[in-house]
Design an enzyme around this catalytic site. Structure first.
Site, PDB file in Angstrom:
ATOM      1  N   ARG A   1       0.813  -1.219   0.000  1.00 52.02           N
ATOM      2  CA  ARG A   1       0.000   0.000   0.000  1.00 52.02           C
ATOM      3  C   ARG A   1       0.848   1.270   0.000  1.00 52.02           C
ATOM      4  NH1 ARG A   1      -2.985  -3.813   2.857  1.00 52.02           N
ATOM      5  NH2 ARG A   1      -1.922  -3.268   4.791  1.00 52.02           N
TER       6      ARG A   1
ATOM      7  N   GLU B   1       2.656  -6.810  13.432  1.00 48.32           N
ATOM      8  CA  GLU B   1       1.617  -6.872  14.460  1.00 48.32           C
ATOM      9  C   GLU B   1       1.045  -8.296  14.491  1.00 48.32           C
ATOM     10  OE1 GLU B   1      -1.652  -4.267  13.653  1.00 48.32           O
ATOM     11  OE2 GLU B   1      -2.412  -4.354  15.691  1.00 48.32           O
TER      12      GLU B   1
END
Ligand code: AMP
Length: 183
Positions: free
Chosen positions: A67, A104
């Site tokens: 992204r 994460e």
């Protein structure tokens, strides 16, 4: 350097969609596809980035897979400078430098081409991605920029998750800018 006005922040906040429990339970995924398909929100984002960075004598924008490419490549063209992709392991065809990092949600490895900055030692590079969470990816990316003989002058993210230590940790390595913060 310019920052977003409260009205512009609101436009961006309203354009980003929360997807609970994606890609696994407990993660709230910040979906920027709803910002990209909203020409006003995408325009506010790109115009702001252009205004912030146009006077910074940048030589390259480095975007993180995938992204970061969407914002980084568009910004590089607006600024009239080159774009460098930092990619997931095994995607770049030429000789690479690589860094492992923790996400994460898991582990991964990213790479940069050894000649990404066209041999310009000390090239001024802006690192960009859509979001900083733990900062593992961006830390590894900033290290790759240094290892490729360039200088990471700032790391920029559309969204910063402030309930994690990512921004704080990355700030030890480079300047960090987030357009909107989520706590
Ligand atoms: P981190 O290395 O933990 O800072 O993770 C950052 C990378 O993972 C970025 O490339 C993000 O696109 C992606 N990411 C991590 N957490 C999220 C989230 N909650 N929503 C959307 N993308 C995320």
């Amino acid at each position: 350097m310019t920052t977003l006005s409260p009205t512009e922040k609101k436009i961006l906040q309203n354009a980003i969609r929360d997807i609970p429990d994606f890609p696994k339970p407990g993660i709230v995924f910040k979906d920027i596809t709803t910002l990209l398909n909203d020409s006003q929100a995408y325009g506010v984002t790109m115009n702001h980035l252009y205004e912030r960075y146009k006077g910074q004598n940048l030589d390259f924008i480095a975007g993180i897979d995938a992204r970061g490419f969407i914002f980084g490549a568009a910004l590089a063209q607006m600024l009239g400078i080159g774009f460098v992709p930092i990619r997931k392991k095994g995607k770049l065809p030429y000789t690479t430098i690589s860094q492992k990092y923790s996400l994460e949600y898991g582990f991964d490895e990213i790479e940069i081409h050894i000649d990404a900055f066209r041999g310009r030692k000390g090239a001024r590079v802006l690192l960009i991605d859509d979001l900083i969470a733990t900062g593992g990816t961006a830390n590894a990316a900033a290290k790759l920029i240094t290892q490729a003989d360039a200088e990471c002058v700032e790391a920029c993210f559309i969204i910063g998750l402030t309930f994690l230590d990512g921004i704080k940790n990355l700030s030890e390595q480079t300047s960090v800018y987030t357009l909107i913060e989520v706590d």
